[in-house]
Design an enzyme around this catalytic site. Structure first.
Site, PDB file in Angstrom:
ATOM      1  N   THR A 220     108.904  40.712 -29.541  1.00 46.06           N
ATOM      2  CA  THR A 220     109.515  41.941 -30.028  1.00 46.06           C
ATOM      3  C   THR A 220     108.543  43.103 -29.956  1.00 46.06           C
ATOM      4  OG1 THR A 220     108.877  41.465 -32.321  1.00 46.06           O
ATOM      5  CG2 THR A 220     111.076  40.740 -31.607  1.00 46.06           C
ATOM      6  N   ASN A 222     107.567  46.125 -32.189  1.00 41.09           N
ATOM      7  CA  ASN A 222     107.672  46.418 -33.612  1.00 41.09           C
ATOM      8  C   ASN A 222     107.453  47.909 -33.868  1.00 41.09           C
ATOM      9  OD1 ASN A 222     107.964  43.645 -34.018  1.00 41.09           O
ATOM     10  ND2 ASN A 222     105.755  43.352 -34.203  1.00 41.09           N
ATOM     11  N   GLU A 267     112.252  45.487 -35.407  1.00 40.92           N
ATOM     12  CA  GLU A 267     111.724  44.580 -34.381  1.00 40.92           C
ATOM     13  C   GLU A 267     112.763  44.466 -33.275  1.00 40.92           C
ATOM     14  OE1 GLU A 267     109.314  41.183 -36.450  1.00 40.92           O
ATOM     15  OE2 GLU A 267     111.098  41.576 -37.668  1.00 40.92           O
TER      16      GLU A 267
END
Length: 339
Positions: A220, A222, A267
């Site tokens: 991900t 973030n 995320e």
């Protein structure tokens, strides 16, 4: 005989103060308001600005204020901003105006009388040809600058005034920034987008994370959103602008109850993408709300749910169409393509 060439269009100007206001924009048609969200009601105001400017052969600009006045008066409860300053400017530009003038707002500015605002700013500095506001916009000390006051001031000082009435949605309920904020807080992203007239987006820099997503097979990007953001915790289908390329993705917003239950974090997992995103500023557009934030009995159960979320997000993103010309314009980037 050759016709003279048409003048080249002027680049959109984001003007941070009265001192920086260019002489070339004096005599403009000016839309005045906070414009947080640049929602369908605001777009109705901007349409009048644009059309009046065309009729009068004048520049068209928006006049707005930062930070939001409610945040100045209640710093302990700052307003959840739908469109921070840069996002607001992006939308105003896409609406076809020539510029946006942002006046710094503080308690001293709030103490200026409505007469002083008109005489010093609108007439003295901007030399406006015409002012456009919404029916509920007030300005000046004690909110004395009502629509009727502005009309009378225009008649006395020689500029035109248009007041745009209330705009209701399909159920005739008033479209407002407060209503959109509540819809986002409730996870009603489709309603919020319908009231905005485009799909809500955020922009933020990718920060280093715990890399748990990578360990789960879902790396991900973030991002921290503003602390006052009141977006419902949960899972969303999103579109992600990475360097002008639009990607499909799935995002989680919340406190990660399976792990640290920490500060809220966005995320974003970008489908079919590999590359280093750290330090990049991404645009994330929210298309649909898939489910709320949950805890699971095991990591295997979590991964199985993430698989289902990804399938649902892909399906939601495969069938989307522009909500409006403004929604389309947000994706008509100079070098954008669909990944």
């Amino acid at each position: 005989m050759l016709k003279p060439a048409a003048p080249a269009p002027q680049a959109f100007q984001a003007i941070p103060s009265l001192e920086a206001f260019p002489e070339a924009l004096r005599g403009a048609v000016v839309g005045i308001g906070n414009f947080d969200g640049v929602h369908r009601g605001h777009q109705a105001v901007l349409e009048v600005v644009r059309e009046t400017a065309k009729t009068l052969s004048r520049p068209a600009i928006a006049l707005t204020f930062e930070p939001h006045p409610r945040t100045v008066f209640r710093p302990d409860a700052p307003v959840f901003r739908l469109t921070p300053e840069h996002a607001k400017a992006v939308l105003i530009e896409k609406e076809g105006l020539d510029g946006i003038l942002t006046l710094p707002f503080d308690r001293a500015f709030a103490g200026r009388t409505a007469e002083d605002f008109v005489d010093t700013i609108l007439v003295g500095r901007l030399g406006i040809a015409h002012a456009v506001t919404g029916y509920d916009f007030h300005f000046g000390k004690a909110r004395a600058g009502t629509p009727d006051f502005l009309r009378e001031a225009g008649e006395e000082r020689g500029f035109g005034v248009s007041i745009v009435g209330r705009l209701g949605d399909e159920g005739d309920e008033t479209i407002s920034s407060s209503r959109i904020r509540q819809a986002l807080a409730d996870g009603e992203i489709v309603l919020a987008n319908a009231l905005l007239g485009y799909r809500w987006f955020v922009e933020s820099e990718v920060i280093d994370g715990e890399k748990r997503g990578r360990e789960l097979g879902y790396p991900t990007a973030n991002m921290k959103l503003a602390p006052e953001t009141r977006l419902a915790a949960g899972i969303y289908a999103v579109r992600v602008n990475i360097d002008g390329v639009l990607h499909a993705g799935v995002a989680s917003y919340g406190r990660r109850p399976m792990f640290d239950n920490g500060a809220p974090l966005l995320e974003v997992h970008v489908f079919d993408f590999s590359g280093d995103l750290y330090g990049k500023r991404l645009g994330v557009t929210f298309v649909s709300y898939l489910r709320g934030e949950e805890t699971f009995d095991s990591l295997d159960a979590l991964i199985a749910q993430m698989d289902r979320d990804s399938e649902e997000a892909r399906a939601a993103l495969a069938s989307i169409r522009p909500l409006s010309p403004l929604d389309q314009a947000l994706y008509d980037l100079p070098h954008a393509r669909q990944a």
